[in-house]
Design an enzyme around this catalytic site. Structure first.
Site, short mmCIF file in Angstrom:
data_model
loop_
_atom_site.label_atom_id
_atom_site.label_comp_id
_atom_site.label_asym_id
_atom_site.label_seq_id
_atom_site.Cartn_x
_atom_site.Cartn_y
_atom_site.Cartn_z
N CYS A 1 -4.89 5.62 -4.38
CA CYS A 1 -4.17 4.34 -4.30
C CYS A 1 -2.77 4.57 -4.86
O CYS A 1 -2.60 4.75 -6.06
CB CYS A 1 -4.90 3.26 -5.10
SG CYS A 1 -4.04 1.67 -5.14
N CYS B 1 0.87 -1.18 0.00
CA CYS B 1 0.00 0.00 0.00
C CYS B 1 0.90 1.22 0.00
O CYS B 1 1.53 1.53 1.01
CB CYS B 1 -0.93 0.01 1.21
SG CYS B 1 -1.96 1.50 1.30
#
EC number: 5.1.1.7
Length: 279
Positions: A222, A74
């Site tokens: 993201c 992430c």
């Protein structure tokens, strides 16, 4: 009691927990309850700071989606991770080396408060994404059984430590991210599922992007998805080496010198509040 910090990177929000000075364990059911925005804290991912497994590294970085599943990477979380360990006094360096379940990362705290992350070398070999294809291609044909019938999508596929499928669209604001993303994220050609990016190329140095994340649905940003989109766009000859990526939650800067080289992401990481929960 377990102490935690709520943080966000461009609206992609996290519960960050120090597992170095605290003894913590979260079951998938606990994570789902905590992630609930009505009855819990509410977050896209839970980030856990753990002691390193390698003496040459500073920390181990673990990421859990809102559905309780553990994932490999992430990027937005990595920036928040760096700010967290520095602000909590767990480290006193500007350059931080961490491991994840998919490899190693270098995080650099910048003077302006932003964080630059070495996101590693994009993985293009299908078996390592993982993606079912005979050989690596710049573009793949992906067939999906939509409610209105079988539909074919042109996509790029890459792993940034986690799998990504990138579709180019003419107008990202009107892209059917929820419907298409929810179907493609579980596509049979991606054995471990996939994050689905919808990319609009503005020019060679600028794209607009929305991402339907595996296990979390569409998020405001993201980081690994931004990196994947730039890698796919550059390989297809549409993007330059330095690209601004506009996401619903804000902008990131991605730098990539090309195939075989690591990809660098720079963006903000914001503290929201500190809290505590009963274990």
């Amino acid at each position: 009691m377990i102490h935690f910090t709520k943080m966000h990177g461009l609206g992609n929000d996290f519960m960050v927990v120090d597992g170095v000075t605290q003894n913590v364990y979260f079951s998938p059911e606990q994570i789902k309850r905590l992630a609930d925005r009505n009855f819990g804290i509410g977050f896209d991912q839970l980030l856990l700071v753990e002691p390193p497994y390698d003496p040459d590294l500073d920390f181990h970085y673990r990421i859990f989606n809102a559905d309780g599943s553990e994932v490999e990477q992430c990027g937005n979380g990595a920036r928040c991770f760096a700010r967290f360990v520095k602000s909590k006094g767990l480290i006193n360096k500007q350059k931080i080396k961490v491991s994840t379940s998919s490899g190693k990362m270098t995080l650099r705290l910048e003077r302006d408060g932003s964080v630059t992350v070495n996101m590693g070398i994009p993985v293009l070999e299908p078996s390592r994404i993982p993606f079912n294809a005979k050989k690596a291609e710049k573009t793949y044909l992906l067939q999906a059984d939509m409610p209105e019938g079988m539909q074919t999508f042109l996509c790029g596929a890459v792993s940034m430590g986690n799998p990504h499928c990138v579709l180019e669209v003419d107008d990202v604001a009107n892209a059917d991210v929820e419907r298409i993303g929810s179907l493609l994220t579980k596509h049979e050609r991606f054995p471990k599922g996939v994050n689905v990016g919808f990319m609009q190329v503005v020019d060679a140095n600028h794209i607009k992007l929305r991402v339907y994340e595996r296990g979390a649905a569409e998020t405001l940003a993201c980081g690994s998805g931004a990196c994947a989109a730039v890698a796919v766009g550059q390989l297809q000859g549409k993007l330059a080496r330095r690209v601004r990526v506009d996401l619903p939650g804000g902008s990131l800067t991605i730098n990539w010198e090309g195939e075989g080289k690591p990809l660098w992401m720079t963006g903000p990481a914001e503290h929201v509040y500190d809290g505590q929960i009963q274990q």
